[in-house]
Design an enzyme around this catalytic site. Structure first.
Site, PDB file in Angstrom:
ATOM      1  N   HIS A 126     -33.494  67.035   7.670  1.00 34.15           N
ATOM      2  CA  HIS A 126     -33.656  66.124   6.341  1.00 34.15           C
ATOM      3  C   HIS A 126     -32.499  66.190   5.745  1.00 34.15           C
ATOM      4  O   HIS A 126     -31.926  64.920   4.735  1.00 34.15           O
ATOM      5  CB  HIS A 126     -35.076  65.975   5.868  1.00 34.15           C
ATOM      6  CG  HIS A 126     -35.705  65.693   4.609  1.00 34.15           C
ATOM      7  ND1 HIS A 126     -36.067  64.179   5.123  1.00 34.15           N
ATOM      8  CD2 HIS A 126     -36.185  66.101   4.034  1.00 34.15           C
ATOM      9  CE1 HIS A 126     -35.694  63.911   3.710  1.00 34.15           C
ATOM     10  NE2 HIS A 126     -36.808  64.724   3.161  1.00 34.15           N
ATOM     11  N   HIS A 140     -32.518  68.509  -2.310  1.00 30.48           N
ATOM     12  CA  HIS A 140     -33.058  67.963  -3.380  1.00 30.48           C
ATOM     13  C   HIS A 140     -34.863  68.406  -3.166  1.00 30.48           C
ATOM     14  O   HIS A 140     -35.258  68.275  -3.979  1.00 30.48           O
ATOM     15  CB  HIS A 140     -32.879  66.638  -2.749  1.00 30.48           C
ATOM     16  CG  HIS A 140     -33.854  65.755  -1.426  1.00 30.48           C
ATOM     17  ND1 HIS A 140     -33.068  66.376  -0.718  1.00 30.48           N
ATOM     18  CD2 HIS A 140     -35.102  66.026  -1.656  1.00 30.48           C
ATOM     19  CE1 HIS A 140     -33.860  66.341   0.297  1.00 30.48           C
ATOM     20  NE2 HIS A 140     -35.239  65.332  -0.037  1.00 30.48           N
ATOM     21  N   GLU A 145     -38.588  72.333  -5.272  1.00 28.22           N
ATOM     22  CA  GLU A 145     -40.346  71.506  -4.785  1.00 28.22           C
ATOM     23  C   GLU A 145     -40.960  72.790  -3.314  1.00 28.22           C
ATOM     24  O   GLU A 145     -42.233  73.099  -3.625  1.00 28.22           O
ATOM     25  CB  GLU A 145     -40.034  70.181  -4.531  1.00 28.22           C
ATOM     26  CG  GLU A 145     -41.066  69.947  -3.310  1.00 28.22           C
ATOM     27  CD  GLU A 145     -42.142  69.065  -4.286  1.00 28.22           C
ATOM     28  OE1 GLU A 145     -41.320  68.336  -5.642  1.00 28.22           O
ATOM     29  OE2 GLU A 145     -43.030  68.437  -4.296  1.00 28.22           O
ATOM     30  N   ASP A 146     -40.074  72.863  -2.772  1.00 30.91           N
ATOM     31  CA  ASP A 146     -40.686  73.518  -1.311  1.00 30.91           C
ATOM     32  C   ASP A 146     -40.156  74.513  -1.795  1.00 30.91           C
ATOM     33  O   ASP A 146     -40.977  75.376  -0.286  1.00 30.91           O
ATOM     34  CB  ASP A 146     -40.658  73.044  -0.189  1.00 30.91           C
ATOM     35  CG  ASP A 146     -40.790  71.002  -0.144  1.00 30.91           C
ATOM     36  OD1 ASP A 146     -42.271  71.127  -1.236  1.00 30.91           O
ATOM     37  OD2 ASP A 146     -40.100  70.118   0.110  1.00 30.91           O
ATOM     38  N   ASP A 149     -33.960  59.581   0.150  1.00 26.03           N
ATOM     39  CA  ASP A 149     -34.953  60.356   0.851  1.00 26.03           C
ATOM     40  C   ASP A 149     -36.049  59.410   1.337  1.00 26.03           C
ATOM     41  O   ASP A 149     -36.440  59.629   1.891  1.00 26.03           O
ATOM     42  CB  ASP A 149     -35.200  61.142  -0.328  1.00 26.03           C
ATOM     43  CG  ASP A 149     -36.735  62.397  -0.175  1.00 26.03           C
ATOM     44  OD1 ASP A 149     -36.223  62.752   1.190  1.00 26.03           O
ATOM     45  OD2 ASP A 149     -37.227  62.519  -1.068  1.00 26.03           O
ATOM     46  N   ASP A 192     -33.519  29.174  13.991  1.00 28.27           N
ATOM     47  CA  ASP A 192     -31.766  28.783  14.484  1.00 28.27           C
ATOM     48  C   ASP A 192     -30.706  28.504  12.680  1.00 28.27           C
ATOM     49  O   ASP A 192     -30.127  28.245  12.997  1.00 28.27           O
ATOM     50  CB  ASP A 192     -32.817  27.243  14.257  1.00 28.27           C
ATOM     51  CG  ASP A 192     -33.054  26.796  15.706  1.00 28.27           C
ATOM     52  OD1 ASP A 192     -32.788  28.174  16.705  1.00 28.27           O
ATOM     53  OD2 ASP A 192     -33.954  26.197  16.314  1.00 28.27           O
TER      54      ASP A 192
HETATM   55 MN    MN Z   1     -37.189  64.759   0.499  1.00 33.82          MN
END
Ligand code: MN
Length: 744
Positions: free
Chosen positions: A60, A85, A89-90, A151, A271
């Site tokens: 990711h 990034h 956070e994780d 992201d 069209d």
């Molecule tokens: Mn992310």
């Protein structure tokens, strides 16, 4: 912890090498080292973690980094930040770790990215507020917002693997927040993709239908475009122009939106042909000159439509867009739009102002200045909180890329304002109270109105009066975000007073009658007064727009309505929401609510939203208001989109059922040439031949032209369209169209 398999390790490596190859702007060894270092840290940090789809998590951030470089055009620092990034956070890494390893700048960008995510994860925060926070971080470093967009784009591209309720929320948020943001920043390619993906998950069937129609018609369209382009290609080549020509395919979303707003068929939109010519300019000849040269060569072949010339080369759009657009008559008797752009213009159009600054890079100091100015404006706007985020963005856009004027106070101090600013803007620039009390100004010692447009070098003195109050009219003279926000705030204060007054009046009246203002009471009176919220009702009462004379009668009656019907709402799970609880949480998003025409006072009623007036046949959604009334909006309605993004948990899918028995109010607009008896013929067609009830008929006639509207009761969209077709046949009628928004 499930570690990576040898295949996965190889896969990750090949993705990363592909990323490195696409970093065309990272040419120094330092750049490459930085990216490798960031990758190694992220890869280590996310090791063993997988996405919902089962693939290793690190794929990711690599994909986001790739978007950042190859689709937005940013450099090594941004790529490194994109790779990391989600690290803070994780994973166990902290911002301090990042700062220690990568320094202050990168740490602050990653900090910004982490904070934005925090803001989004808090479920109940108001989205507009988040917007400001996003823009506040943007003011620190524009890269934060661009990486966040990348992201979101990758998350949308991989939304498949999430549960459907999550898909709906993310997709709505995307269309409400990210797509407009991408648009405002000029990232058209990303904006279009976000819109299409959002539609795909919000309305899968609609999306699939249009997509397959596009595929079916593609061959014919390509033939038409080739037929049209061939003579142009020949001519431009003869003139030694280095160019590319392409048929611009329309996005699924833009077709859908046009079908909805213009009420026309797929074919009518599809069209319309358009081609784009992108040329590599000769040096030393202005690009503008070369655009007009190409225009002249094309119009030697095809006749131009004079009123369809758009010159954004001489005067670029506010968001930086430059191009020359014209419409010419093609060989097959069709109008074709031609867009002429240089390579640079095309780059800015597709990749936004990141590219804009890239082209300015030759002059580093002026680039810094532009950026500084822009950041200062953003900050100014952020200091003036406003309720409507989209409005905020609009003003934001207006302030983008506009140049400045410098004016003087009576004491000789300088103030800078955007070009086009008025004396009123100046007043608010000095102080909000001065703006609120301003009645006029003296510019260079001459008396002028507040609407006076200032020029660089003007000396401005504001004249105030203690009794003065801001009015709606005043908004017309305000151009800066600061002035607009201040006026709106002042006006809102008055609106608040009205609401409080209305609430007092209603509560007193109820008390007189010995009734407690409960949610049951409101469920009855809101529809009766044709409002959708308590505040709206209070405001109307407070302003004296509705009287409470008939309150007793309303509360006695079981159901009452003039034209808004409330009908039984068959709940997907077969029970009605409990009172005063967070009922919408129980609604099953996958099962649409049936908007049935079986009237039944025991069931929760629904109201037709006044902003878009949907009728059966329109794509609709339901919003469960805090008063537990389901308000049905057109899916295309801007208000509906806002509600979906802000209150995703209160949105229910809704679907019309058999609808022949009852009628809905619709308004059509008619325009025609006046002749004797046309009005009576019109009413005859509607009421006698078509057996439709007319509720209101308003026609004005002047200089041989008449225009007006007719409110009538119809069963559904097909019925309405038939009606429109029949009215069109009346001699003298020029145009008939449905109006979405109308008040009673
Ligand atoms: Mn992310």
């Amino acid at each position: 912890m499930s570690l990576q398999t040898p295949e996965e390790i190889q896969l990750i490596q090949s993705y990363f090498e592909d990323l490195l190859r696409s970093c065309t702007r990272c040419n120094s060894q330092d750049d490459v080292e930085l990216i490798k270092k960031a990758f190694n840290l992220a890869n280590e940090a996310h090791k063993g973690v997988r996405r919902k789809s089962g693939e290793p998590y690190i794929l990711h951030p690599i994909a986001v980094a790739k978007i950042v470089t190859s689709e937005i055009g940013l450099g090594a620092k941004a790529v490194a930040c994109a790779l990391m990034h989600d690290v803070v956070e994780d994973t166990d890494y902290t911002i301090d770790d990042i700062e220690r390893i990568f320094g202050k700048k990168i740490a602050s960008i990653i900090d910004g990215l982490t904070k934005i995510t925090d803001v989004f994860d808090a479920n109940s925060t108001i989205q507009a507020e988040n917007f400001r926070k996003i823009l506040l971080t943007l003011a620190d470093d524009i890269r934060v917002i661009l990486i966040k967009l990348a992201d979101r784009l990758h998350n949308m591209r991989t939304l498949e693997s999430l549960p459907s309720t999550k898909q709906m929320k993310i997709a709505s948020e995307t269309i409400y927040l990210y797509a407009p943001l991408a648009h405002r920043l000029g990232l058209y390619a990303i904006k279009t993709e976000l819109e299409d993906l959002s539609l795909k998950y919000r309305y899968p069937q609609v999306y699939e239908e249009i997509r397959s129609k596009i595929a079916d018609n593609e061959k014919r369209r390509v033939q038409l475009i080739n037929h049209f382009s061939l003579p142009i290609i020949q001519k431009l080549e003869e003139n030694n122009i280095d160019f590319e020509i392409s048929g611009r395919p329309k996005s699924v979303y833009s077709i859908w939106k046009k079908m909805q707003t213009k009420n026309v068929s797929f074919e009518e939109i599809y069209d319309l042909l358009a081609v784009r010519i992108v040329f590599n300019p000769y040096p030393h000849i202005p690009e503008k000159t070369q655009c007009w040269h190409i225009y002249s060569l094309i119009t030697d072949i095809y006749k131009p439509k004079p009123d369809r010339l758009r010159d954004w080369v001489s005067t670029p759009k506010a968001n930086g867009y430059e191009a020359l657009h014209c419409t010419v008559m093609g060989p097959d008797g069709k109008w074709v739009e031609v867009q002429i752009r240089s390579r640079r213009m095309d780059d800015i159009a597709e990749r936004g102002f990141a590219a804009h600054w890239r082209y300015k890079e030759m002059d580093a100091t002026s680039q810094e200045n532009e950026l500084d100015k822009w950041i200062r404006r953003v900050r100014e706007m952020l200091e003036n909180p406003q309720e409507n985020a989209l409005e905020f963005l609009d003003e934001f856009k207006l302030n983008l890329f506009t140049s400045e004027i410098i004016v003087f106070t009576p004491k000789g101090e300088t103030r800078s304002l955007p070009k086009g600013a008025t004396a009123l803007d100046f007043a608010y620039e000095i102080h909000t109270e001065i703006g609120n009390k301003a009645i006029g100004a003296k510019v260079n010692h001459k008396l002028v109105p507040l609407s006076y447009k200032l020029n660089t070098g003007d000396q401005v003195e504001i004249i105030t009066a203690a009794s003065q109050k801001p009015t709606w009219e005043l908004l017309n003279f305000a151009t800066t975000a600061k002035a607009k926000a201040a006026i709106k705030n002042a006006l809102k204060g008055e609106a608040k007073n009205r609401i409080e007054k209305g609430q007092r009046m209603l509560e007193e009246k109820l008390l007189e009658m010995g009734i407690q203002p409960s949610s049951r009471v409101f469920k009855k009176i809101l529809p009766a007064y044709e409002v959708t919220s308590k505040d709206e009702l209070y405001a109307k009462i407070g302003a004296g727009l509705v009287s409470l004379e008939n309150l007793k009668r309303i509360l006695k009656k079981n159901t009452q309505s003039k034209w808004i019907k409330y009908w039984k709402l068959q709940l997907g799970f077969g029970s009605k929401p409990e009172e005063e609880t967070d009922a919408p949480a129980k609604f099953d998003m996958r099962k649409p609510f049936l908007l049935s025409n079986v009237a039944d006072a025991d069931n929760p009623p629904y109201l037709v939203a006044k902003c878009c007036n949907p009728i059966p046949g329109d794509d609709v959604i339901g919003y469960v208001s805090p008063d537990e009334i389901v308000i049905v909006h057109k899916a295309i309605c801007a208000e509906a989109v806002r509600l979906m993004a802000q209150h995703g948990d209160r949105i229910v899918a809704a679907k019309w059922t058999s609808q022949k028995a009852l009628s809905f109010l619709a308004r059509i607009e008619v325009i025609g040439t006046d002749r004797m008896g046309i009005i009576s013929e019109l009413t005859k067609v509607i009421s006698e031949e078509l057996m439709v009830n007319i509720r209101k008929f308003h026609i004005e006639s002047h200089d041989g032209i008449f225009e007006g509207f007719i409110d009538l009761y119809v069963h559904d969209v097909t019925h309405l369209n038939n009606l429109i077709m029949n009215i069109m046949r009346v001699k003298g009628i020029e145009n008939v169209k449905r109006m979405d928004k109308f008040d009673d």
